[in-house]
Design an enzyme around this catalytic site. Sequence first.
Site, PDB file in Angstrom:
ATOM      1  N   HIS A 140      60.361  31.696  31.153  1.00  0.00           N
ATOM      2  CA  HIS A 140      61.443  32.067  30.247  1.00  0.00           C
ATOM      3  C   HIS A 140      61.537  31.086  29.077  1.00  0.00           C
ATOM      4  O   HIS A 140      61.530  29.870  29.268  1.00  0.00           O
ATOM      5  CB  HIS A 140      62.744  32.052  31.059  1.00  0.00           C
ATOM      6  N   SER A 172      66.925  34.112  24.884  1.00  0.00           N
ATOM      7  CA  SER A 172      67.631  34.483  26.101  1.00  0.00           C
ATOM      8  C   SER A 172      68.912  35.255  25.774  1.00  0.00           C
ATOM      9  O   SER A 172      68.843  36.312  25.131  1.00  0.00           O
ATOM     10  CB  SER A 172      67.906  33.224  26.933  1.00  0.00           C
ATOM     11  N   GLU A 175      58.761  35.837  34.323  1.00  0.00           N
ATOM     12  CA  GLU A 175      60.220  35.798  34.237  1.00  0.00           C
ATOM     13  C   GLU A 175      60.868  37.112  34.650  1.00  0.00           C
ATOM     14  O   GLU A 175      60.315  38.197  34.434  1.00  0.00           O
ATOM     15  CB  GLU A 175      60.683  35.385  32.854  1.00  0.00           C
TER      16      GLU A 175
END
Length: 303
Positions: A270, A145, A240
């Site tokens: 995600h 991320s 996502e």
Amino acid sequence: MTWQQRRDLEAMLLKEAHEPEPLPIEQLRERFAAMMAGFPAPADVRGTPTELGGRPALRVEPEGEPRAGAILYLHGGSWVLGSPATGFVNTANLVTRTRVAAISLDYRLAPEHPFPAAIEDCLAAYRALLDAGTDPATIVFAGDSAGGGLSVSTSLAARAAGLPQPAAIVAFSPGVDLTRAGASMVTRQDRDPYFTRDGFGHTTAMYLGGQDPAQPLLSPAVYADLTGLPPMLLQVGTNELLLDDAVRLAARAAEADVDVILDVTAGVPHVFQSFGPALDEAGRALDRAALFITQHLGVSAAR
């Protein structure tokens, strides 16, 4: 079997409604820490608190003698949440599969420390590894991320500072466009169980601190010249909002003659790698990431 797992996971996650209003930052941090603590990590690793580049860190090692090399792991959390503890599940899974020790960095978070503090910390950590005599050809940047985005931005910052590049980059669901211009920000909004565009706006504003996101270190998928960066593995799911961050970064990397693998898994959320036993594809993706790391360690990047 695996598609049923994906559907079951999607149904479970979508039951959790998005918060109608942004929560205070401390509450967000507490909830994120509690959520990540619930993901099962492998037991055959050990974590030791340490320091790197002036910041706290966690050294994660396999049982027995590790192989040569180092994974510099950068945790996720939208640049405002997280720590080596929240990133432990993915760090440990890479360590146990590669038998390469990792150092997970506790970089500074916004809003207390907005851009470019996190990148400065990551670059200082990388410089410290080099100053200690670690061959850059035995260092891999990895992250999820926001940490995936930092792995790319740190490589760009290293290039600007005249430092050699690491051997490779592994990025799970990387955040690499803070302008939020990807089409998936709209097309996947009903499928992403974690994020909304408004929620991203809230955390992104804290990290930006009033700065323009239209610049290379904040939106490398759109604005960076990626020439000379090391080989990249980008893993992302189709459920996502950040899908197109990885897709566009891969396209720009290829245009810059950077070796890149775009690894897209259908029907997963995600950073799906965290879901371990609940999702076969999590383990398979981690296996592919581990293979990529071991293939690139010790291989010269000279061209």
